[in-house]
Design an enzyme around this catalytic site. Sequence first.
Site, PDB file in Angstrom:
ATOM      1  N   TYR A 110       7.994  -7.269   0.728  1.00  0.00           N
ATOM      2  CA  TYR A 110       6.667  -7.127   0.107  1.00  0.00           C
ATOM      3  C   TYR A 110       6.466  -8.181  -0.994  1.00  0.00           C
ATOM      4  CZ  TYR A 110       2.723  -4.683  -2.140  1.00  0.00           C
ATOM      5  OH  TYR A 110       1.497  -4.347  -2.676  1.00  0.00           O
ATOM      6  N   SER A 152      -0.517  -8.698  -5.666  1.00  0.00           N
ATOM      7  CA  SER A 152       0.096  -7.598  -6.439  1.00  0.00           C
ATOM      8  C   SER A 152       0.892  -8.189  -7.592  1.00  0.00           C
ATOM      9  CB  SER A 152       1.036  -6.798  -5.543  1.00  0.00           C
ATOM     10  OG  SER A 152       1.823  -5.924  -6.311  1.00  0.00           O
TER      11      SER A 152
HETATM   12  N1  LIG Z   1      -1.581   0.834  -4.261  1.00  0.00           N
HETATM   13  C1  LIG Z   1      -0.989   0.005  -5.082  1.00  0.00           C
HETATM   14  O1  LIG Z   1      -0.352   0.424  -6.074  1.00  0.00           O
HETATM   15  C2  LIG Z   1      -1.077  -1.495  -4.887  1.00  0.00           C
HETATM   16  C3  LIG Z   1      -0.555  -2.306  -5.884  1.00  0.00           C
HETATM   17  C4  LIG Z   1      -0.629  -3.697  -5.730  1.00  0.00           C
HETATM   18  C5  LIG Z   1      -1.247  -4.223  -4.610  1.00  0.00           C
HETATM   19  N2  LIG Z   1      -1.734  -3.418  -3.654  1.00  0.00           N
HETATM   20  C6  LIG Z   1      -2.353  -4.051  -2.491  1.00  0.00           C
HETATM   21  O2  LIG Z   1      -3.635  -3.514  -2.277  1.00  0.00           O
HETATM   22  C7  LIG Z   1      -3.956  -3.567  -0.890  1.00  0.00           C
HETATM   23  C8  LIG Z   1      -4.418  -2.198  -0.428  1.00  0.00           C
HETATM   24  O3  LIG Z   1      -3.348  -1.276  -0.618  1.00  0.00           O
HETATM   25  P1  LIG Z   1      -3.536   0.304  -0.704  1.00  0.00           P
HETATM   26  O4  LIG Z   1      -2.630   0.775  -1.758  1.00  0.00           O
HETATM   27  O5  LIG Z   1      -4.965   0.644  -0.718  1.00  0.00           O
HETATM   28  O6  LIG Z   1      -2.837   0.694   0.684  1.00  0.00           O
HETATM   29  P2  LIG Z   1      -3.300   1.669   1.891  1.00  0.00           P
HETATM   30  O7  LIG Z   1      -3.982   2.876   1.357  1.00  0.00           O
HETATM   31  O8  LIG Z   1      -2.078   1.830   2.723  1.00  0.00           O
HETATM   32  O9  LIG Z   1      -4.386   0.796   2.652  1.00  0.00           O
HETATM   33  C9  LIG Z   1      -4.026  -0.332   3.400  1.00  0.00           C
HETATM   34  C10 LIG Z   1      -5.200  -0.716   4.262  1.00  0.00           C
HETATM   35  O10 LIG Z   1      -4.858  -1.888   5.013  1.00  0.00           O
HETATM   36  C11 LIG Z   1      -5.193  -1.638   6.382  1.00  0.00           C
HETATM   37  N3  LIG Z   1      -4.334  -2.429   7.266  1.00  0.00           N
HETATM   38  C12 LIG Z   1      -2.968  -2.408   7.360  1.00  0.00           C
HETATM   39  N4  LIG Z   1      -2.559  -3.235   8.318  1.00  0.00           N
HETATM   40  C13 LIG Z   1      -3.689  -3.793   8.861  1.00  0.00           C
HETATM   41  C14 LIG Z   1      -3.917  -4.708   9.913  1.00  0.00           C
HETATM   42  N5  LIG Z   1      -2.923  -5.231  10.634  1.00  0.00           N
HETATM   43  N6  LIG Z   1      -5.201  -5.053  10.198  1.00  0.00           N
HETATM   44  C15 LIG Z   1      -6.221  -4.531   9.501  1.00  0.00           C
HETATM   45  N7  LIG Z   1      -6.068  -3.651   8.507  1.00  0.00           N
HETATM   46  C16 LIG Z   1      -4.813  -3.287   8.191  1.00  0.00           C
HETATM   47  C17 LIG Z   1      -5.011  -0.140   6.563  1.00  0.00           C
HETATM   48  O11 LIG Z   1      -5.812   0.373   7.612  1.00  0.00           O
HETATM   49  P3  LIG Z   1      -5.330   0.646   9.131  1.00  0.00           P
HETATM   50  O12 LIG Z   1      -3.956   1.236   9.059  1.00  0.00           O
HETATM   51  O13 LIG Z   1      -6.390   1.581   9.655  1.00  0.00           O
HETATM   52  O14 LIG Z   1      -5.358  -0.668   9.802  1.00  0.00           O
HETATM   53  C18 LIG Z   1      -5.594   0.367   5.241  1.00  0.00           C
HETATM   54  O15 LIG Z   1      -6.995   0.444   5.324  1.00  0.00           O
HETATM   55  C19 LIG Z   1      -2.696  -4.075  -0.179  1.00  0.00           C
HETATM   56  O16 LIG Z   1      -2.803  -5.449   0.061  1.00  0.00           O
HETATM   57  C20 LIG Z   1      -1.600  -3.790  -1.191  1.00  0.00           C
HETATM   58  O17 LIG Z   1      -0.493  -4.654  -1.054  1.00  0.00           O
HETATM   59  C21 LIG Z   1      -1.676  -2.050  -3.757  1.00  0.00           C
END
Ligand SMILES: NC(=O)c1ccc[n+]([C@@H]2O[C@H](COP(=O)([O-])OP(=O)(O)OC[C@H]3O[C@@H](n4cnc5c(N)ncnc54)[C@H](OP(=O)(O)O)[C@@H]3O)[C@@H](O)[C@H]2O)c1
Length: 252
Positions: A152, A139
Amino acid sequence: MTGRVVWITGASSGIGRALALTLAKRGDRVAVSARSETGLQHLAEEAAGFAGSIHPYPLDITQPETCADTVDRIAGDLGDITLAVLNAGTHHPVEAHAFAASDFAKLININLIGTGNCLDPLLKRMIPAQKGHIAIVASVAGYRGLPTSAYYGASKAAQINLAESLKLDLYRYGIKLQLVNPGFVKTPLTDKNDFPMPFLMDVDEAAERMARGFDGRSFEITFPRRFAYLLKLLRLLPYRLYFPLVGRITRA
Ligand SMILES: NC(=O)c1ccc[n+]([C@@H]2O[C@H](COP(=O)([O-])OP(=O)(O)OC[C@H]3O[C@@H](n4cnc5c(N)ncnc54)[C@H](OP(=O)(O)O)[C@@H]3O)[C@@H](O)[C@H]2O)c1
């Protein structure tokens, strides 16, 4: 069909889910992992009729043996993983007065150690084969310290350093290592934020940018560009300018 086998972790929602659909539409066979079995099952059903396909492999990335077993099963069922997108992650904003070592350890165990649990079996297969492609989703929050981001931000900064180090080491084995640094993308993770998110991007657009980035040669895939470049500029500031400026912007 492209002939590519892609593994995406964290595919039950948000960025991982949108990316799985984008790549399956393009003809990839996509193995999807997360803890939620039903979320993955629904995703697989959505891909019916696409050029490619989606295959659920439920997984908790904090369990190293399950990660190794999942990589073996995907290779056995679909063939060698051509691209692995290590995207699973979580966010837990924290004010300094609420800092708790147990919460910190929990988040680091998912975002950082979980990434390592997936990398281990992938590298054990890719290095002897002298081929493969891995993308680590960190990120822009890992560039520098931000308010309420102690857990984070620390996990994301560590992922960035991990990717940079591996990039240098993997070069000689012909393995492509990329780093994805998204800004704000509209997902369940950011839906929890109660502050204005500049340049908030639609999740399908983010998935499109990632898909395009994987075909390119750049080490870092970052979006939205304007926000990322702004943060890259902030990264260059000395502390005596950085802290007053970011303090003022984020208090507004
Ligand atoms: N959205 C943003 O603005 C943003 C910005 C920068 C970086 N990111 C990064 O992008 C990635 C995805 O984020 P997102 O925004 O799409 O979040 P999200 O919608 O909350 O999705 C997170 C995913 O990770 C899975 N997960 C969480 N803990 C897990 C575990 N212990 N084992 C396996 N799967 C797990 C969740 O599924 P389950 O709960 O079913 O396990 C879900 O599928 C993350 O690494 C986040 O830090 C996001």
